[in-house]
Design an enzyme around this catalytic site. Structure first.
Site, PDB file in Angstrom:
ATOM      1  N   TYR A  57      57.558  41.371  16.903  1.00  0.00           N
ATOM      2  CA  TYR A  57      56.648  41.946  15.912  1.00  0.00           C
ATOM      3  C   TYR A  57      57.189  43.297  15.483  1.00  0.00           C
ATOM      4  O   TYR A  57      57.532  44.129  16.334  1.00  0.00           O
ATOM      5  CB  TYR A  57      55.248  42.146  16.509  1.00  0.00           C
ATOM      6  CG  TYR A  57      54.227  41.284  15.811  1.00  0.00           C
ATOM      7  CD1 TYR A  57      54.035  41.413  14.437  1.00  0.00           C
ATOM      8  CD2 TYR A  57      53.477  40.346  16.497  1.00  0.00           C
ATOM      9  CE1 TYR A  57      53.130  40.610  13.781  1.00  0.00           C
ATOM     10  CE2 TYR A  57      52.565  39.539  15.846  1.00  0.00           C
ATOM     11  CZ  TYR A  57      52.386  39.664  14.480  1.00  0.00           C
ATOM     12  OH  TYR A  57      51.497  38.874  13.834  1.00  0.00           O
ATOM     13  N   GLU A  59      55.699  45.253  12.560  1.00  0.00           N
ATOM     14  CA  GLU A  59      54.928  45.761  11.419  1.00  0.00           C
ATOM     15  C   GLU A  59      55.303  47.210  11.159  1.00  0.00           C
ATOM     16  O   GLU A  59      55.432  48.020  12.081  1.00  0.00           O
ATOM     17  CB  GLU A  59      53.426  45.654  11.710  1.00  0.00           C
ATOM     18  CG  GLU A  59      52.920  44.239  11.508  1.00  0.00           C
ATOM     19  CD  GLU A  59      51.438  44.096  11.815  1.00  0.00           C
ATOM     20  OE1 GLU A  59      50.878  44.997  12.467  1.00  0.00           O
ATOM     21  OE2 GLU A  59      50.854  43.083  11.415  1.00  0.00           O
ATOM     22  N   ASP A 203      62.293  39.834 -12.785  1.00  0.00           N
ATOM     23  CA  ASP A 203      62.366  38.846 -11.697  1.00  0.00           C
ATOM     24  C   ASP A 203      63.673  38.079 -11.883  1.00  0.00           C
ATOM     25  O   ASP A 203      63.803  37.277 -12.810  1.00  0.00           O
ATOM     26  CB  ASP A 203      61.152  37.916 -11.785  1.00  0.00           C
ATOM     27  CG  ASP A 203      61.186  36.812 -10.716  1.00  0.00           C
ATOM     28  OD1 ASP A 203      62.228  36.646 -10.060  1.00  0.00           O
ATOM     29  OD2 ASP A 203      60.160  36.129 -10.553  1.00  0.00           O
ATOM     30  N   THR A 229      64.584  36.190  -5.037  1.00  0.00           N
ATOM     31  CA  THR A 229      64.643  35.450  -3.792  1.00  0.00           C
ATOM     32  C   THR A 229      66.077  35.549  -3.293  1.00  0.00           C
ATOM     33  O   THR A 229      66.991  35.882  -4.061  1.00  0.00           O
ATOM     34  CB  THR A 229      64.251  33.969  -3.979  1.00  0.00           C
ATOM     35  OG1 THR A 229      65.011  33.440  -5.063  1.00  0.00           O
ATOM     36  CG2 THR A 229      62.778  33.829  -4.251  1.00  0.00           C
ATOM     37  N   LYS A 232      68.606  31.321  -3.579  1.00  0.00           N
ATOM     38  CA  LYS A 232      69.062  30.508  -4.721  1.00  0.00           C
ATOM     39  C   LYS A 232      70.555  30.787  -4.924  1.00  0.00           C
ATOM     40  O   LYS A 232      71.344  30.516  -4.029  1.00  0.00           O
ATOM     41  CB  LYS A 232      68.200  30.804  -5.948  1.00  0.00           C
ATOM     42  CG  LYS A 232      66.723  30.424  -5.729  1.00  0.00           C
ATOM     43  CD  LYS A 232      65.897  30.581  -6.989  1.00  0.00           C
ATOM     44  CE  LYS A 232      64.470  30.096  -6.817  1.00  0.00           C
ATOM     45  NZ  LYS A 232      63.562  31.104  -6.241  1.00  0.00           N
ATOM     46  N   ARG A 238      65.979  31.574   3.162  1.00  0.00           N
ATOM     47  CA  ARG A 238      64.760  31.575   2.360  1.00  0.00           C
ATOM     48  C   ARG A 238      64.049  32.919   2.513  1.00  0.00           C
ATOM     49  O   ARG A 238      63.807  33.369   3.635  1.00  0.00           O
ATOM     50  CB  ARG A 238      63.865  30.444   2.864  1.00  0.00           C
ATOM     51  CG  ARG A 238      62.654  30.144   2.056  1.00  0.00           C
ATOM     52  CD  ARG A 238      62.236  28.719   2.304  1.00  0.00           C
ATOM     53  NE  ARG A 238      63.262  27.820   1.781  1.00  0.00           N
ATOM     54  CZ  ARG A 238      63.391  27.490   0.492  1.00  0.00           C
ATOM     55  NH1 ARG A 238      62.543  27.959  -0.394  1.00  0.00           N
ATOM     56  NH2 ARG A 238      64.362  26.696   0.090  1.00  0.00           N
TER      57      ARG A 238
HETATM   58  N1  DSN Z   1      60.767  27.180  -6.574  1.00  0.00           N
HETATM   59  C1  DSN Z   1      61.234  28.076  -7.590  1.00  0.00           C
HETATM   60  C2  DSN Z   1      62.095  27.386  -8.547  1.00  0.00           C
HETATM   61  O1  DSN Z   1      62.341  26.201  -8.353  1.00  0.00           O
HETATM   62  O2  DSN Z   1      62.542  27.984  -9.485  1.00  0.00           O
HETATM   63  C3  DSN Z   1      60.117  28.621  -8.314  1.00  0.00           C
HETATM   64  O3  DSN Z   1      59.068  28.881  -7.472  1.00  0.00           O
END
Ligand code: DSN
Length: 412
Positions: A57, A59, A203, A229, A232, A238
């Site tokens: 933990y 925090e 974003d 994120t 990708k 993730r």
């Molecule tokens: N899952 C993401 C995507 O496929 O672009 C969006 O949330």
């Protein structure tokens, strides 16, 4: 010890879960992933993610935690932050704690707009994202959201963005999306935001890896806050991340913790640090160049076979196919593709008359197959398969070619 090893304790203790994970391993090995939001991260990233620090933990933030024993968590988080700042040169602050891109966006919107504040983002149907103010997302329920669309060619119309912004007077303007295949003029977005005293939130969840490698224009240094994120094109574990200008940093940190999350997933932060370290290596740029070149070539091959591509092509890793001419739905092609061994996703196209679970579009991406080592020849074969599936050929016919590609281009 991870499930990857034959001696993993998981195999003895819980064969049922181990069997599911083995099945997923087999699925990934024998499937070509063309889902634009997925990739295959390295064994090193997976090892960090499966490490013992999952028990901890932590925090709070480095050197300001609510639990004892956080010295290792501090070191890991600070390393991830420093590598993030090196990777996205010009960024002034980084928060590596968000569990996902949606959590990152929610926290950023609370920090910049305040609860109930006015926001403007791109509509999901136009290529935006649920967390940009869609009415089924908390971002659409907890903020006063308005959305802009795209023009008849599927391109962002800056005059339309300006019109919506002037009318709605938001505190935050969002640029970016989940199926927008073209570069975005972030400086123009920033100018529109400035006109009404709004903050610009970019974003970049999808093109983050291409941006880190300097292959496509980046909003870092232009936007007040940049969310992304890490799994990708960036090819990490993730998770999410927020880059912020100094004057937004404090609000962002407290919006992430304690605002939106409790204890950070330190094992994921460690894996993010590993991925950022990989992205700082020279071969990452070469990889991203191939991702982009493969997407452009995929679009070219599909067009040559008579398929329509929204916006006519791509500037990044995404190719959005408009299926209307073939009178077939995205859902139907997704199902056929799976039977052939391709993982793709149905996706709305601008002004799609069909509902989100059906759609008239197919979103393809080249990040994962490029990680497997695909070049022009392999992409041309994939394009042939996609065309055959769209035209209604029996998926079984394509299994051998997909099998052969999977065998010759194994997962990392
Ligand atoms: N899952 C993401 C995507 O496929 O672009 C969006 O949330």
């Amino acid at each position: 010890m991870s499930i990857d090893t034959p001696t993993s304790p998981l195999r003895h203790q819980d064969p049922e879960v181990a069997a599911w994970l083995d099945r997923e391993d087999r699925r990934q090995r024998t499937t070509l992933t063309l889902i634009a939001s997925e990739n295959h991260c390295s064994a090193a990233v997976r090892a960090a993610s499966a490490s013992r620090i999952t028990d901890k933990y932590a925090e709070g933030y480095p050197n300001r935690r609510y639990y004892g024993g956080c010295e290792v968590a501090d070191g890991i988080e600070e390393l991830a932050r420093q590598r993030a700042l090196q990777l996205f040169a010009g960024a002034e602050d980084a928060n590596v704690q968000p569990h996902s891109g949606t959590t990152a966006n929610l926290a950023a919107l609370v920090a910049l707009a305040g609860p109930g504040g006015r926001i403007v983002g791109m509509a999901l149907k136009a290529g935006g994202h649920l967390s940009h103010g869609h009415d089924r997302s908390h971002t659409g329920m907890l903020f006063q959201a308005r959305q802009y669309g795209v023009d008849g060619k599927g391109l962002i119309d800056l005059d339309e963005v300006r019109r919506v912004v002037r009318e709605h007077q938001p505190k935050v303007l969002i640029a970016g999306g989940s199926s927008y295949a073209r570069n975005i003029d972030y400086a123009a977005f920033a100018a529109i935001a400035r006109e009404v005293g709004a903050r610009l939130l970019a974003d970049v969840a999808h093109p983050a890896g291409l941006m880190a490698a300097g292959i496509v224009p980046s909003p870092v240094g232009i936007a007040d806050v940049v969310t992304m994120t890490t799994h990708k094109t960036l090819r990490g574990p993730r998770g999410g991340m927020i880059l912020a200008k100094k004057d937004c940093a404090k609000a962002i940190h407290s919006a992430v913790f304690p605002g939106a999350q409790g204890g950070p997933l330190v094992q994921q932060i460690a894996a993010k640090a590993v991925a950022f370290g990989e992205a700082l290596q020279p071969d990452f740029r070469a990889y991203q160049q191939k991702v982009k070149a493969n997407a452009a070539w995929l679009a070219e091959c599909l067009v040559a076979h008579g398929l329509d591509i929204v916006t006519g092509g791509t500037d990044n890793h995404i190719v959005l196919v408009d299926l209307r001419r073939f009178d077939v739905t995205g859902a139907a092609v997704e199902e056929r593709a799976l039977a052939a061994g391709l993982a793709v996703n149905k996706n709305a196209i601008p002004d799609d008359p069909r509902p989100p679970m059906v759609t008239s579009g197919l979103r393809l991406g080249t990040a994962a197959v490029t990680t497997r080592g695909f070049g022009r020849d392999e992409i041309a074969k994939v394009a042939d398969v996609v065309v055959g599936l769209v035209r209604g050929n029996d998926p079984e016919r394509f299994r051998p070619v997909v099998h052969d590609l999977c065998e010759h281009f194994p997962l990392p």
